[in-house]
Design a protein around this motif. Structure first.
Motif, PDB file in Angstrom:
ATOM      1  N   MET A  91       0.843  -1.193   0.000  1.00 29.98           N
ATOM      2  CA  MET A  91       0.000   0.000   0.000  1.00 29.98           C
ATOM      3  C   MET A  91       0.882   1.248   0.000  1.00 29.98           C
ATOM      4  O   MET A  91       1.975   1.236   0.556  1.00 29.98           O
ATOM      5  CB  MET A  91      -0.859   0.041   1.265  1.00 29.98           C
ATOM      6  N   SER A  92       0.364   2.315  -0.599  1.00 29.54           N
ATOM      7  CA  SER A  92       1.098   3.574  -0.583  1.00 29.54           C
ATOM      8  C   SER A  92       1.114   4.120   0.844  1.00 29.54           C
ATOM      9  O   SER A  92       0.377   3.646   1.710  1.00 29.54           O
ATOM     10  CB  SER A  92       0.436   4.581  -1.513  1.00 29.54           C
ATOM     11  N   VAL A  93       1.964   5.102   1.071  1.00 29.26           N
ATOM     12  CA  VAL A  93       2.041   5.720   2.393  1.00 29.26           C
ATOM     13  C   VAL A  93       0.665   6.239   2.810  1.00 29.26           C
ATOM     14  O   VAL A  93       0.210   6.030   3.931  1.00 29.26           O
ATOM     15  CB  VAL A  93       3.079   6.861   2.362  1.00 29.26           C
ATOM     16  N   TYR A  94      -0.005   6.874   1.855  1.00 28.28           N
ATOM     17  CA  TYR A  94      -1.342   7.410   2.141  1.00 28.28           C
ATOM     18  C   TYR A  94      -2.277   6.291   2.598  1.00 28.28           C
ATOM     19  O   TYR A  94      -2.938   6.404   3.634  1.00 28.28           O
ATOM     20  CB  TYR A  94      -1.900   8.083   0.888  1.00 28.28           C
ATOM     21  N   ASP A  95      -2.298   5.193   1.827  1.00 29.50           N
ATOM     22  CA  ASP A  95      -3.199   4.095   2.162  1.00 29.50           C
ATOM     23  C   ASP A  95      -2.827   3.432   3.482  1.00 29.50           C
ATOM     24  O   ASP A  95      -3.688   2.985   4.228  1.00 29.50           O
ATOM     25  CB  ASP A  95      -3.214   3.052   1.042  1.00 29.50           C
ATOM     26  N   ASN A  96      -1.516   3.371   3.742  1.00 33.35           N
ATOM     27  CA  ASN A  96      -1.078   2.815   5.010  1.00 33.35           C
ATOM     28  C   ASN A  96      -1.712   3.572   6.174  1.00 33.35           C
ATOM     29  O   ASN A  96      -2.147   2.979   7.149  1.00 33.35           O
ATOM     30  CB  ASN A  96       0.444   2.891   5.122  1.00 33.35           C
ATOM     31  N   MET A  97      -1.738   4.900   6.039  1.00 37.84           N
ATOM     32  CA  MET A  97      -2.278   5.702   7.128  1.00 37.84           C
ATOM     33  C   MET A  97      -3.803   5.663   7.133  1.00 37.84           C
ATOM     34  O   MET A  97      -4.434   5.701   8.188  1.00 37.84           O
ATOM     35  CB  MET A  97      -1.773   7.142   7.007  1.00 37.84           C
ATOM     36  N   ALA A  98      -4.386   5.584   5.936  1.00 36.59           N
ATOM     37  CA  ALA A  98      -5.850   5.669   5.841  1.00 36.59           C
ATOM     38  C   ALA A  98      -6.544   4.349   6.146  1.00 36.59           C
ATOM     39  O   ALA A  98      -7.720   4.330   6.511  1.00 36.59           O
ATOM     40  CB  ALA A  98      -6.249   6.148   4.449  1.00 36.59           C
ATOM     41  N   ILE A 124       6.067  14.307   5.913  1.00 34.46           N
ATOM     42  CA  ILE A 124       6.136  13.218   4.932  1.00 34.46           C
ATOM     43  C   ILE A 124       5.160  13.453   3.786  1.00 34.46           C
ATOM     44  O   ILE A 124       4.791  12.519   3.081  1.00 34.46           O
ATOM     45  CB  ILE A 124       5.847  11.831   5.578  1.00 34.46           C
ATOM     46  N   GLU A 125       4.752  14.725   3.574  1.00 40.69           N
ATOM     47  CA  GLU A 125       3.758  14.972   2.521  1.00 40.69           C
ATOM     48  C   GLU A 125       4.238  14.514   1.158  1.00 40.69           C
ATOM     49  O   GLU A 125       3.460  14.010   0.356  1.00 40.69           O
ATOM     50  CB  GLU A 125       3.441  16.468   2.399  1.00 40.69           C
ATOM     51  N   GLU A 126       5.531  14.701   0.882  1.00 41.89           N
ATOM     52  CA  GLU A 126       5.981  14.382  -0.479  1.00 41.89           C
ATOM     53  C   GLU A 126       6.030  12.887  -0.746  1.00 41.89           C
ATOM     54  O   GLU A 126       6.185  12.470  -1.881  1.00 41.89           O
ATOM     55  CB  GLU A 126       7.358  14.986  -0.772  1.00 41.89           C
ATOM     56  N   TYR A 127       5.910  12.079   0.295  1.00 42.96           N
ATOM     57  CA  TYR A 127       6.034  10.639   0.067  1.00 42.96           C
ATOM     58  C   TYR A 127       4.682   9.946   0.029  1.00 42.96           C
ATOM     59  O   TYR A 127       4.610   8.722  -0.076  1.00 42.96           O
ATOM     60  CB  TYR A 127       6.880   9.992   1.164  1.00 42.96           C
ATOM     61  N   LEU A 128       3.607  10.708   0.125  1.00 44.47           N
ATOM     62  CA  LEU A 128       2.302  10.073   0.318  1.00 44.47           C
ATOM     63  C   LEU A 128       1.953   9.024  -0.731  1.00 44.47           C
ATOM     64  O   LEU A 128       1.260   8.060  -0.446  1.00 44.47           O
ATOM     65  CB  LEU A 128       1.198  11.134   0.359  1.00 44.47           C
ATOM     66  N   THR A 129       2.450   9.205  -1.959  1.00 47.11           N
ATOM     67  CA  THR A 129       2.079   8.239  -3.002  1.00 47.11           C
ATOM     68  C   THR A 129       3.082   7.100  -3.120  1.00 47.11           C
ATOM     69  O   THR A 129       2.883   6.176  -3.884  1.00 47.11           O
ATOM     70  CB  THR A 129       1.985   8.931  -4.366  1.00 47.11           C
ATOM     71  N   ARG A 130       4.179   7.188  -2.371  1.00 44.99           N
ATOM     72  CA  ARG A 130       5.192   6.139  -2.501  1.00 44.99           C
ATOM     73  C   ARG A 130       4.825   4.891  -1.731  1.00 44.99           C
ATOM     74  O   ARG A 130       4.053   4.930  -0.784  1.00 44.99           O
ATOM     75  CB  ARG A 130       6.521   6.645  -1.951  1.00 44.99           C
ATOM     76  N   LYS A 131       5.477   3.779  -2.131  1.00 46.77           N
ATOM     77  CA  LYS A 131       5.358   2.548  -1.364  1.00 46.77           C
ATOM     78  C   LYS A 131       6.427   2.576  -0.264  1.00 46.77           C
ATOM     79  O   LYS A 131       7.489   3.169  -0.460  1.00 46.77           O
ATOM     80  CB  LYS A 131       5.614   1.333  -2.268  1.00 46.77           C
ATOM     81  N   PRO A 132       6.171   1.914   0.860  1.00 51.68           N
ATOM     82  CA  PRO A 132       7.150   1.908   1.951  1.00 51.68           C
ATOM     83  C   PRO A 132       8.551   1.466   1.508  1.00 51.68           C
ATOM     84  O   PRO A 132       9.553   1.950   2.027  1.00 51.68           O
ATOM     85  CB  PRO A 132       6.573   0.898   2.936  1.00 51.68           C
TER      86      PRO A 132
END
Ligand SMILES: Nc1ncnc2c1ncn2[C@@H]1O[C@H](COP(=O)(O)OP(=O)(O)OP(=O)(O)O)[C@@H](O)[C@H]1O
Ligand SMILES: [Mg+2]
Lengths: 353, 282
Positions: A91-98, A124-132
């Motif tokens: 999951m992307s960083v965003y999805d991890n948190m959501a 960590i805003e710039e990494y929100l779409t990245r994978k861990p």
């Protein structure tokens, strides 16, 4: 935010290992409590019981007004940060948190708002779409904290969250956790075996040893007035000097290093005792005091460690690194009466009144 | 990488070319044979260049069928084989991923017993248990049906073991994080386990598809109707004992066609296949 109250908690694992024996502890609302102890002392087990990841063999665990023994982890209103981050790799960083919020059926705009706020807070805003996978250890750790923050839980649980980071990053993240706590003011329980982490982060340190609590207190308290020989030797670096002694008259104890005064108002002792003195409480003196011959001198920059013996007991002395000290040359030491700690020889408990 | 110069650079290519030639030549001959009239092949005068009747042969093979023992065109057989191979592969994957999930993530009485029972079936391939299995299939009226063709072959210990090993490498903390995130077992399965297993599933699909495609013994027992037969059996039936009656061009064309789907599956899924066997996404 809530108070966590543990009463007579015990944990016996399936194999018969008694990991936690009769622990009672109150974590006040909004406090930062650190569970500190050597490897295998049961800190993680205790934390995981609060999280609900481990069943409680006996005793009660209360979060806020609720006994949570039988409540599922997800319903305990807690969030946990793991040592190895435990991010969902796909999951992307965003999805991890959501993810946790979605599972709770929170409306999308609210999720988005919380995730973005946490991302700003943790930079960590710039990494929100990245994978861990595409993040560094420190960034992953931030995401893991973000995942906890967005939940806005009553209690944050941390299990050695910094031990996978390199020394420098650990210091930065430590400060950041402290800052975060000051800002969110949420009740936090933090497990570590690193005393520096414990001392710098905690409002309340809980020192554990083989499944039991040795002492609960503020960092300064635990350092200055250790409740047992174990706490005394575990906290402080280098460790406290321990030697056998005998009370010869009120306020004076006979040790291999000669007769030392102690604070008779604080300690009630007689006969054989264990004497503890911190290396940094021993000072050089021009005359009088105790005779000492340093066999080895270690320069640590600001301080200097002298290794030698009182009789046959090895002793470490920490003094400021000024002037010169010669190895194997006798010198005089003075020890402050207030710095002398006395412990029961048999039980190891402090003899303080 | 070691850098080769001169001869050192040529030798690997020679070896590779030889290898390809050895593997590819029979396939090529098969293709050539399928484009010549049957008398030429039957006489043993197989030429080395393609002949004149490519379109006729393949049209006849696919849509008309040989005049010999099988009256069904090969298109039907291809469809049958494809349905069988896909059902077996997908069925095996579905069953084994679920059973591996149960064995790894749930604590229930006799869990290890269940695991060992699955393990033991490794020693019981369909060839060993063929009589009882046939009896059961017959009693359940499964003869000459896709269900009969596939279900007895679906239970799979290998795939279960494969998934179990993979699940054991997924860190416990991920399970715990899911629990804290309010994901129950089913959510955890859909949202975490399944996506993480994607490459493994692809790899397994390739292997199992070919396994299913190549089935011979079981389909020959369970199917009697011509419109239910699979291509592997079709080929066998086309070869009539009286050599002269065998339509060799049709047989060879069928062989070529039988090769195509597995080759396509391997080619299309090769990237995933390799990934699934050598790396895990963690
Ligand atoms: N699942 C388990 N089954 C049986 N025994 C266990 C299990 N988990 C932990 N233990 C035992 O319980 C004791 C306490 O373990 P715990 O993980 O709480 O230690 P810890 O204080 O967190 O140590 P560390 O600093 O190394 O993480 C250890 O003796 C350990 O071997
Ligand atoms: Mg631990």
């Amino acid at each position: 935010m809530a108070t966590v109250e543990l009463t007579n908690i015990k944990k016996i694992y399936a194999g018969g290992v008694e990991a936690v024996r009769d622990v009672s502890l109150t974590v006040p609302n909004g406090s930062f409590t650190v569970l500190l102890g050597p490897s295998g002392c049961g800190k993680s087990t205790l934390l995981r019981m609060i999280a609900g990841l481990e069943t409680i063999t006996s005793g009660t665990c209360k979060i806020g007004e609720r006994v949570v023994n039988e409540i599922e982890p997800a319903d305990r209103d807690i969030a946990m940060v793991f040592q190895n981050y435990a991010l969902y790799p796909h999951m992307s960083v965003y999805d991890n948190m959501a993810y946790g919020l979605r599972n709770r059926g929170m409306p999308k705009p609210e999720i988005d708002k919380r995730v973005r706020e946490a991302a700003v807070l943790l930079a960590i805003e710039e990494y929100l779409t990245r994978k861990p996978r595409a993040l560094s250890g420190g960034q992953r750790q931030r995401v893991a904290m973000g995942r906890a923050i967005v939940r806005e839980p009553q209690v944050f649980l941390f299990d050695e969250p910094l031990s996978n980071l390199d020394a420098k990053l650990r210091v930065t993240m430590r400060l950041e956790i402290k800052r975060l706590h000051n800002r969110l003011n949420a009740t936090s329980i933090f497990v570590t075996h690193d005393q520096v982490e414990a001392m710098t982060l905690a409002d309340q340190v809980v020192v554990m040893n083989s499944g039991r609590i040795e002492q609960i207190g503020a960092p300064g308290e635990v350092y200055k007035h250790p409740a047992s020989r174990f706490v005394a030797s575990f906290i402080g670096s280098p460790a406290m000097n321990l030697m056998t002694g005998k009370i010869v008259e009120p306020g004076v104890v006979e040790t291999p290093g000669g007769k030392l005064p102690f604070d008779a108002k604080r300690f009630s002792a007689s006969g054989e005792v264990e004497v503890g003195i911190r290396p940094e409480d021993i000072h050089t003196a021009s005359s009088g005091g105790t005779s000492f011959t340093p066999e080895l001198v270690e320069e640590l920059g600001a301080t200097r460690l002298l290794h030698g013996n009182f009789g046959s007991t090895p002793i470490i002395v920490a003094i400021p690194a000024s002037g010169t000290v010669h190895e194997n040359k006798e010198m005089r030491l003075s020890i402050d009466a207030q710095a002398v700690q006395l412990f029961d020889k048999a039980t190891g408990r402090s003899l303080a009144r | 990488m070691v850098e080769h110069r001169g001869l050192g650079r040529v030798v690997p290519y020679i070896i590779l070319t030889l290898g390809v030639a050895i593997v590819a030549f029979p396939v090529y001959l098969c293709f050539v044979g399928s484009t010549h009239p049957q008398e030429i092949t039957a006489n043993g005068q197989m030429p080395l260049t393609p002949g004149p009747i490519f379109f006729e042969t393949y049209y006849k093979t696919l849509f008309v069928g040989s005049s010999g023992s099988t009256r069904e065109p090969v298109a039907t057989m291809l469809v049958n084989s494809f349905i069988m191979a896909c059902t077996i592969a997908l069925g095996k994957i579905a069953i084994s991923i679920i059973s591996a999930f149960a064995v790894v993530y749930f604590k229930f009485p006799l869990r290890m017993a269940a695991f060992w029972l699955i393990f033991i079936t490794l020693m019981l391939p369909v060839e060993v248990r063929i009589y009882p299995t046939y009896k059961i299939a017959a009693d359940l009226n499964l003869l000459d049906s896709y269900a009969g063709l596939t279900i007895p072959l679906i239970a799979s210990a290998t795939a279960t073991l494969f998934f179990r090993q993979f699940f054991l490498t997924i860190p416990d903390e991920l399970v715990e994080a899911s629990k804290l995130d309010g994901a129950g077992p089913l959510r955890f399965f859909w949202d975490t386990v399944l996506p993480l297993s994607r490459t493994n599933i692809a790899a397994l699909f390739v292997i199992l598809f070919i396994y299913g495609w190549n089935q011979y013994l079981w389909p020959i027992l369970i199917t009697t109707r011509d419109d239910m037969q699979t291509i592997v059996i079709g080929i066998k039936k086309m070869i009539v004992t009286a050599d002269a009656l065998t339509e060799w061009n049709v047989v060879l064309a069928t062989a070529m066609l039988a090769m195509l789907p597995p080759v396509m599956v391997v080619v299309l899924m090769q990237r995933w296949f390799v990934k699934g066997l050598v790396e895990t996404e963690k």
